[in-house]
Scaffold this motif. Structure first.
Motif, short mmCIF file in Angstrom:
data_model
loop_
_atom_site.label_atom_id
_atom_site.label_comp_id
_atom_site.label_asym_id
_atom_site.label_seq_id
_atom_site.Cartn_x
_atom_site.Cartn_y
_atom_site.Cartn_z
N LYS A 24 0.84 -1.21 0.00
CA LYS A 24 0.00 0.00 0.00
C LYS A 24 0.87 1.26 0.00
CE LYS A 24 -3.45 -2.24 2.97
NZ LYS A 24 -4.00 -2.22 4.34
N LEU A 25 1.94 1.22 0.78
CA LEU A 25 2.83 2.38 0.86
C LEU A 25 3.47 2.68 -0.49
CD1 LEU A 25 4.57 1.62 4.28
CD2 LEU A 25 2.61 3.10 3.85
N ASP A 26 3.82 1.64 -1.23
CA ASP A 26 4.41 1.84 -2.55
C ASP A 26 3.41 2.42 -3.53
OD1 ASP A 26 6.96 1.02 -1.91
OD2 ASP A 26 6.64 -1.06 -2.50
N VAL A 27 2.18 1.95 -3.47
CA VAL A 27 1.14 2.47 -4.37
C VAL A 27 0.89 3.95 -4.10
CG1 VAL A 27 -1.31 2.36 -4.95
CG2 VAL A 27 0.01 0.25 -4.74
N ILE A 28 0.75 4.30 -2.84
CA ILE A 28 0.51 5.70 -2.47
C ILE A 28 1.70 6.57 -2.88
CG2 ILE A 28 0.23 7.29 -0.53
CD1 ILE A 28 -1.31 5.01 0.90
#
Length: 406
Positions: free
Chosen positions: A383-387
Motif C-alpha cells: 500500500k505504501l508503494d502504491v501511495i
C-alpha cells in the motif's frame, strides 16, 4: 515647461528602491510609482519613512501556540505521564489561559478557527471545500486529543490496543490503529492551517485584490494607524505562516529538510525569493510580477508537502520488519498528516488542489485499511508503494528521489 516641473518628471522616471518607497504625507495618495527598476531586498525587510511596513504577528502567535502543544505532548510522553486532552482542547481554542506564555493567552488568536478557513476553499467554496468539511477536519483534530489521553494511560501499545511505545525521550503514544495522534495533528495542521492560509487565502487574488485593496495599494493609502497598505499586510501574513517563527518551525522546517536533498536543493531559495520579489512588486505596483511569484510559491510549497508524504511512506516501509512494525508507525503517522495536507495545496491556474479531498481520503483509508490499521503489516508495504508512486507521479519526481531526503 519650468525647470521645477522637469526636475519632478525626472525624479518620477528614475529607479526606485524598495526600502524608500514612501509617502511623505500619508494623508494624500502619492503618484503611482513606476513598475520597473525596483530592487528586491536580500532579506524580508521593507520600510516606509524609515519604519518597517512588515507585520505578521498573528501568524507568529499561532506558530508558537502549535509549538507549545507539541512540546507539551512530548514532555508528557518522555515522562510517561497522562496527556490532558482538556488542556489540549483549551490550547486549540485559546481558552482557560492554557498556555505557559501569558502573551499567547491574551493574544485574541487561536488555532481552531484558522483550520480549513481559507477564503477560496472554505469561503467561496472553490477547490471542493465546504462548511461540512471544515467542521469535520476540526473535529478530527480534537478527536486526536482524546486518543492521546487514552494512549497515555499506561498500557503498552500492541495490535489493536492504544498505548505507549518506547522509553524515555523515545516514548510515543499510539492509537489502537497504530497512528500516533500528535503527529497526525501536527502534520495535518501544517496543511489545513498554514498551507491553506498561504495559498488559498492570503495569496488568493480574491483576497489580495478584494474591494478597494488594489486601488489603495496603487495610491499607497495606508491602513488606519499602520505603516502599510492592506495588500502589503496581506502578503506579509502569507509570509508569516511560513517564516513567522524564530528558527525553522512547521512549514519552514520541512522546506529546509526537503531542500537538503540535492534533487530539491533550489527549493528554499525559490520560495524565499518569490516572497521577497512579490512583496517588492506590491510596493512598486507591479502586479504581473506579484502574480508570477504567487505561482512559484504555490508550486514549491505543494512540492514540499508531496516530497515529505512520499519520504515518510518509504521511511516507514523500511522499518516495518523492526519490532513488529511499531518502529515504523511514527514515520507513517507523519506521512498520514502530510497526505492530509495535500488536500490544501493549490495548483496554479486551477484554484483546485493537486489531489482532491476524495483522492486524499482514498489514500488515507488505504493506509489504515485492514482489521487493525497500521498493525496489518503483511499488506502494508504494498500500500505504501502504491501511495508513494501516485503522489510522485503527480508532481514529476521519483519515489527514490523523495526517499533520500533527510
Amino acid at each position: 515647461m519650468s525647470f521645477r516641473n522637469l526636475l519632478l518628471i525626472a525624479l518620477f522616471s528614475s529607479s526606485i528602491f524598495i526600502a524608500s518607497c514612501s509617502n511623505d504625507n500619508e494623508d494624500t495618495p502619492v503618484v503611482t510609482p513606476p513598475t520597473a527598476g525596483y530592487s528586491v531586498p536580500i532579506t524580508y525587510t521593507f520600510d516606509r519613512n524609515s519604519a518597517t511596513t512588515v507585520d505578521f504577528s498573528g501568524q507568529s502567535t499561532r506558530i508558537l501556540m502549535l509549538d507549545e502543544m507539541s512540546n507539551y505532548v512530548k514532555t508528557q510522553a518522555t515522562s510517561s505521564l497522562v496527556v490532558d486532552n482538556t488542556l489540549l482542547q483549551s490550547m486549540f481554542t485559546n481558552t482557560n489561559n492554557a498556555f505557559s506564555i501569558a502573551a499567547l493567552n491574551t493574544s485574541g488568536k487561536q488555532l481552531k478557527d484558522k483550520v480549513a478557513a481559507s477564503k477560496d476553499y472554505f469561503g467561496l467554496f472553490l477547490g471542493g471545500g465546504s462548511t461540512t468539511e471544515q467542521l469535520a477536519v476540526r473535529s478530527f483534530f480534537e478527536s486526536n486529543f482524546l486518543d492521546l489521553n487514552t494512549a497515555s494511560q499506561g498500557t503498552t501499545a500492541s495490535v489493536g490496543v492504544a498505548g505507549k511505545y518506547g522509553a524515555g525521550a523515545s516514548t510515543r503514544y499510539f492509537s489502537a490503529n497504530g497512528l500516533e495522534p500528535v503527529q497526525v495533528f501536527l502534520k495535518g495542521t501544517i496543511g489545513s492551517l498554514f498551507l491553506d492560509q498561504v495559498v488559498n487565502n492570503y495569496l488568493s487574488l480574491n483576497k489580495l485584490d478584494e474591494a478597494s485593496s488594489r486601488d489603495n495599494n496603487t495610491t499607497k493609502v495606508l491602513e488606519a494607524n499602520t505603516n502599510y497598505t492592506k495588500m502589503e499586510h496581506t502578503w506579509d501574513e502569507a509570509y508569516g505562516n511560513v517564516f513567522g517563527a524564530t528558527g525553522d518551525k512547521f512549514l519552514s522546517e520541512y522546506i529546509t529538510k526537503v531542500n537538503a536533498d540535492t534533487d530539491f536543493n533550489s527549493l528554499k531559495n525559490d520560495i524565499s525569493l518569490a516572497f521577497r520579489k512579490g512583496r517588492a512588486a506590491i510596493v512598486a505596483n507591479d502586479y504581473a510580477t506579484r502574480d508570477a511569484q504567487i505561482t512559484i510559491i504555490k508550486e514549491k510549497l505543494a512540492m514540499v508537502v508531496a516530497v515529505r508524504s512520499v519520504f515518510y511512506m518509504q521511511a516507514g516501509k523500511s522499518k516495518l520488519i523492526t519490532d513488529n512494525g511499531a518502529a515504523a508507525f511514527h514515520d507513517l503517522s507523519e506521512g498520514y498528516g502530510f497526505i492530509m495536507s495535500l488536500r490544501y495545496t493549490n495548483k496554479p491556474g486551477t484554484n483546485n488542489p493537486y489531489f482532491s479531498k476524495s483522492e486524499v481520503d482514498t489514500m488515507l483509508a488505504s493506509l489504515t485499511s485492514g482489521a487493525n490499521g497500521l498493525w496489518t503489516i503483511d499488506t502494508l508495504g504494498a500500500k505504501l508503494d502504491v501511495i508513494s508512486s501516485q503522489i510522485a507521479a503527480k508532481f514529476g519526481f521519483t519515489v527514490a528521489q523523495a526517499a533520500t531526503v533527510n
